[in-house]
Design a protein around this motif. Structure first.
Motif, PDB file in Angstrom:
ATOM      1  N   VAL A   7       0.866  -0.896   0.292  1.00  0.00           N
ATOM      2  CA  VAL A   7      -0.231  -0.402   0.050  1.00  0.00           C
ATOM      3  C   VAL A   7       0.679   1.136   0.238  1.00  0.00           C
ATOM      4  CG1 VAL A   7      -1.785   0.957   1.333  1.00  0.00           C
ATOM      5  CG2 VAL A   7      -1.965  -1.652   1.119  1.00  0.00           C
ATOM      6  N   LEU A   8       1.487   1.551   0.973  1.00  0.00           N
ATOM      7  CA  LEU A   8       2.812   2.388   0.772  1.00  0.00           C
ATOM      8  C   LEU A   8       3.400   2.372  -0.047  1.00  0.00           C
ATOM      9  CD1 LEU A   8       4.559   4.590   2.241  1.00  0.00           C
ATOM     10  CD2 LEU A   8       6.089   3.311   3.254  1.00  0.00           C
ATOM     11  N   GLN A   9       4.437   1.185  -1.084  1.00  0.00           N
ATOM     12  CA  GLN A   9       4.327   1.605  -2.766  1.00  0.00           C
ATOM     13  C   GLN A   9       3.483   1.939  -3.795  1.00  0.00           C
ATOM     14  OE1 GLN A   9       6.588  -1.855  -3.900  1.00  0.00           O
ATOM     15  NE2 GLN A   9       7.993  -2.231  -1.758  1.00  0.00           N
ATOM     16  N   ALA A  10       2.549   1.435  -3.386  1.00  0.00           N
ATOM     17  CA  ALA A  10       0.962   1.865  -4.239  1.00  0.00           C
ATOM     18  C   ALA A  10       1.470   3.469  -4.010  1.00  0.00           C
ATOM     19  CB  ALA A  10       0.318   1.427  -4.243  1.00  0.00           C
ATOM     20  N   ALA A  11       0.834   4.106  -2.772  1.00  0.00           N
ATOM     21  CA  ALA A  11       0.638   5.954  -2.380  1.00  0.00           C
ATOM     22  C   ALA A  11       2.202   6.322  -2.788  1.00  0.00           C
ATOM     23  CB  ALA A  11       0.555   5.580  -1.335  1.00  0.00           C
ATOM     24  N   LEU A  12       3.045   5.811  -2.720  1.00  0.00           N
ATOM     25  CA  LEU A  12       4.112   7.086  -3.316  1.00  0.00           C
ATOM     26  C   LEU A  12       4.740   6.658  -4.790  1.00  0.00           C
ATOM     27  CD1 LEU A  12       7.223   5.206  -1.680  1.00  0.00           C
ATOM     28  CD2 LEU A  12       6.181   7.704  -1.449  1.00  0.00           C
ATOM     29  N   LEU A  13       3.221   5.898  -5.361  1.00  0.00           N
ATOM     30  CA  LEU A  13       3.733   5.175  -7.522  1.00  0.00           C
ATOM     31  C   LEU A  13       2.479   7.186  -7.494  1.00  0.00           C
ATOM     32  CD1 LEU A  13       4.543   3.763  -9.469  1.00  0.00           C
ATOM     33  CD2 LEU A  13       2.478   2.578  -9.176  1.00  0.00           C
ATOM     34  N   ARG A  14       1.768   6.632  -6.616  1.00  0.00           N
ATOM     35  CA  ARG A  14       0.661   7.630  -7.316  1.00  0.00           C
ATOM     36  C   ARG A  14       0.857   9.074  -7.093  1.00  0.00           C
ATOM     37  NH1 ARG A  14      -4.583   5.459  -8.678  1.00  0.00           N
ATOM     38  NH2 ARG A  14      -5.469   6.843  -7.592  1.00  0.00           N
ATOM     39  N   ASP A  15       1.639   8.997  -6.162  1.00  0.00           N
ATOM     40  CA  ASP A  15       2.033  10.669  -5.290  1.00  0.00           C
ATOM     41  C   ASP A  15       0.636  11.108  -4.516  1.00  0.00           C
ATOM     42  OD1 ASP A  15       3.715  12.485  -4.949  1.00  0.00           O
ATOM     43  OD2 ASP A  15       2.933  13.971  -6.719  1.00  0.00           O
ATOM     44  N   ARG A  16      -0.163  10.125  -3.934  1.00  0.00           N
ATOM     45  CA  ARG A  16      -1.068  10.705  -2.638  1.00  0.00           C
ATOM     46  C   ARG A  16      -1.153   9.796  -1.857  1.00  0.00           C
ATOM     47  NH1 ARG A  16      -5.267  11.620  -5.885  1.00  0.00           N
ATOM     48  NH2 ARG A  16      -7.111  10.452  -4.336  1.00  0.00           N
ATOM     49  N   PRO A  17      -1.642  10.270  -0.586  1.00  0.00           N
ATOM     50  CA  PRO A  17      -2.099   8.315   0.521  1.00  0.00           C
ATOM     51  C   PRO A  17      -2.905   7.832   0.286  1.00  0.00           C
ATOM     52  CG  PRO A  17      -2.508  10.526   0.947  1.00  0.00           C
ATOM     53  CD  PRO A  17      -2.110  11.331  -0.187  1.00  0.00           C
ATOM     54  N   ILE A  18      -2.410   6.792   0.512  1.00  0.00           N
ATOM     55  CA  ILE A  18      -3.963   5.786   0.458  1.00  0.00           C
ATOM     56  C   ILE A  18      -4.919   5.366   1.881  1.00  0.00           C
ATOM     57  CG2 ILE A  18      -4.769   3.543  -0.611  1.00  0.00           C
ATOM     58  CD1 ILE A  18      -2.634   3.465  -2.994  1.00  0.00           C
ATOM     59  N   GLN A  19      -5.294   5.215   2.514  1.00  0.00           N
ATOM     60  CA  GLN A  19      -5.720   5.433   4.169  1.00  0.00           C
ATOM     61  C   GLN A  19      -6.627   3.737   3.969  1.00  0.00           C
ATOM     62  OE1 GLN A  19      -7.581   8.156   5.420  1.00  0.00           O
ATOM     63  NE2 GLN A  19      -6.671   9.911   4.442  1.00  0.00           N
ATOM     64  N   LEU A  20      -6.910   2.975   4.120  1.00  0.00           N
ATOM     65  CA  LEU A  20      -6.576   1.563   4.766  1.00  0.00           C
ATOM     66  C   LEU A  20      -8.067   1.644   6.358  1.00  0.00           C
ATOM     67  CD1 LEU A  20      -3.863  -0.599   4.882  1.00  0.00           C
ATOM     68  CD2 LEU A  20      -5.562  -0.058   3.526  1.00  0.00           C
ATOM     69  N   HIS A  21      -8.920   1.392   6.100  1.00  0.00           N
ATOM     70  CA  HIS A  21     -10.199   1.614   7.255  1.00  0.00           C
ATOM     71  C   HIS A  21     -10.240   0.470   7.023  1.00  0.00           C
ATOM     72  CE1 HIS A  21     -10.125   5.863   7.671  1.00  0.00           C
ATOM     73  NE2 HIS A  21      -9.657   5.961   6.478  1.00  0.00           N
ATOM     74  N   SER A  22     -10.785  -0.309   8.246  1.00  0.00           N
ATOM     75  CA  SER A  22     -11.981  -1.295   8.096  1.00  0.00           C
ATOM     76  C   SER A  22     -13.424  -1.094   8.513  1.00  0.00           C
ATOM     77  CB  SER A  22     -11.335  -2.181   9.947  1.00  0.00           C
ATOM     78  OG  SER A  22     -10.149  -2.910   9.448  1.00  0.00           O
ATOM     79  N   ILE A  23     -14.380  -1.436   8.342  1.00  0.00           N
ATOM     80  CA  ILE A  23     -16.072  -1.122   8.928  1.00  0.00           C
ATOM     81  C   ILE A  23     -16.701  -2.740   9.077  1.00  0.00           C
ATOM     82  CG2 ILE A  23     -16.202   0.636   7.254  1.00  0.00           C
ATOM     83  CD1 ILE A  23     -17.245  -1.660   5.385  1.00  0.00           C
ATOM     84  N   PRO A  24     -17.369  -2.700  10.052  1.00  0.00           N
ATOM     85  CA  PRO A  24     -17.910  -4.005  10.479  1.00  0.00           C
ATOM     86  C   PRO A  24     -18.575  -4.200   9.317  1.00  0.00           C
ATOM     87  CG  PRO A  24     -18.761  -1.982  12.349  1.00  0.00           C
ATOM     88  CD  PRO A  24     -18.083  -1.347  11.009  1.00  0.00           C
ATOM     89  N   PRO A  25     -19.117  -5.200   9.127  1.00  0.00           N
ATOM     90  CA  PRO A  25     -19.789  -6.540   8.279  1.00  0.00           C
ATOM     91  C   PRO A  25     -21.303  -5.879   8.561  1.00  0.00           C
ATOM     92  CG  PRO A  25     -19.422  -7.922   9.430  1.00  0.00           C
ATOM     93  CD  PRO A  25     -18.659  -6.719  10.508  1.00  0.00           C
ATOM     94  N   GLN A  26     -21.731  -5.581   9.415  1.00  0.00           N
ATOM     95  CA  GLN A  26     -23.687  -5.091   8.769  1.00  0.00           C
ATOM     96  C   GLN A  26     -23.343  -3.719   8.071  1.00  0.00           C
ATOM     97  OE1 GLN A  26     -21.974  -5.112  12.126  1.00  0.00           O
ATOM     98  NE2 GLN A  26     -22.357  -3.591  13.752  1.00  0.00           N
ATOM     99  N   ASP A  27     -22.265  -3.201   8.025  1.00  0.00           N
ATOM    100  CA  ASP A  27     -21.733  -2.128   7.621  1.00  0.00           C
ATOM    101  C   ASP A  27     -21.749  -2.180   6.515  1.00  0.00           C
ATOM    102  OD1 ASP A  27     -23.188  -0.367   9.633  1.00  0.00           O
ATOM    103  OD2 ASP A  27     -21.187   0.364  10.511  1.00  0.00           O
ATOM    104  N   SER A  28     -21.329  -3.311   5.905  1.00  0.00           N
ATOM    105  CA  SER A  28     -21.495  -3.536   4.274  1.00  0.00           C
ATOM    106  C   SER A  28     -21.787  -4.873   3.266  1.00  0.00           C
ATOM    107  CB  SER A  28     -19.676  -4.347   3.964  1.00  0.00           C
ATOM    108  OG  SER A  28     -19.564  -5.693   5.031  1.00  0.00           O
ATOM    109  N   ASP A  29     -22.425  -4.274   1.870  1.00  0.00           N
ATOM    110  CA  ASP A  29     -22.656  -5.128   1.419  1.00  0.00           C
ATOM    111  C   ASP A  29     -22.151  -6.260   1.565  1.00  0.00           C
ATOM    112  OD1 ASP A  29     -23.556  -6.446  -1.226  1.00  0.00           O
ATOM    113  OD2 ASP A  29     -23.232  -5.214  -2.206  1.00  0.00           O
TER     114      ASP A  29
END
Length: 123
Positions: A7-29
């Motif tokens: 993820v960090l390498q991808a953020a550097l490649l894209r020249d923008r931050p990539i944030q990881l977030h977790s959500i409860p299963p009931q809040d997702s498809d």
């Protein structure tokens, strides 16, 4: 390499931050393990918190595949992130879901990226 390193390498490649977030299963498809969303100043990858470490790594890699394969300028980065040092231009992605049938070229590319990443990422 961990999935967080990728993820960090991808953020550097894209020249923008990539944030990881977790959500409860009931809040997702119910059929979705993750999604990627490009915001004006950052990218978000959202993963269900009940995923196993392997499911989490695969879902994150899949979503990175969407972010890296769907640039606004039409240039495809393919496996540059996995095979070469960062050098490609920043790109923009769009929302996509995990665990849906690979009906489109976009889904096939994201799955292929996840397969390539699985060879490099330690879970």
């Amino acid at each position: 390499m961990t999935i967080e390193d990728l993820v960090l390498q991808a953020a550097l490649l894209r020249d923008r931050p990539i944030q990881l977030h977790s959500i409860p299963p009931q809040d997702s498809d119910a059929t979705s393990w993750g999604m990627a969303v490009s915001m004006p100043d950052t990218d978000l990858i959202v993963i269900r918190e009940d995923s196993t470490p392997g499911e989490r790594a695969w879902a994150i890699a899949h979503q990175l595949g969407h972010l890296l394969h769907e640039p606004a300028d039409g240039a495809f980065l393919t496996a540059d992130l996995l095979l070469a040092p960062p050098k490609a231009p920043a790109v923009a992605g769009r929302t996509a879901h995990r665990h849906r049938p690979a009906r489109s070229r976009s889904e096939e590319q994201a799955e292929e990226f996840a397969r390539l990443a699985a060879r490099r990422v330690l879970v």
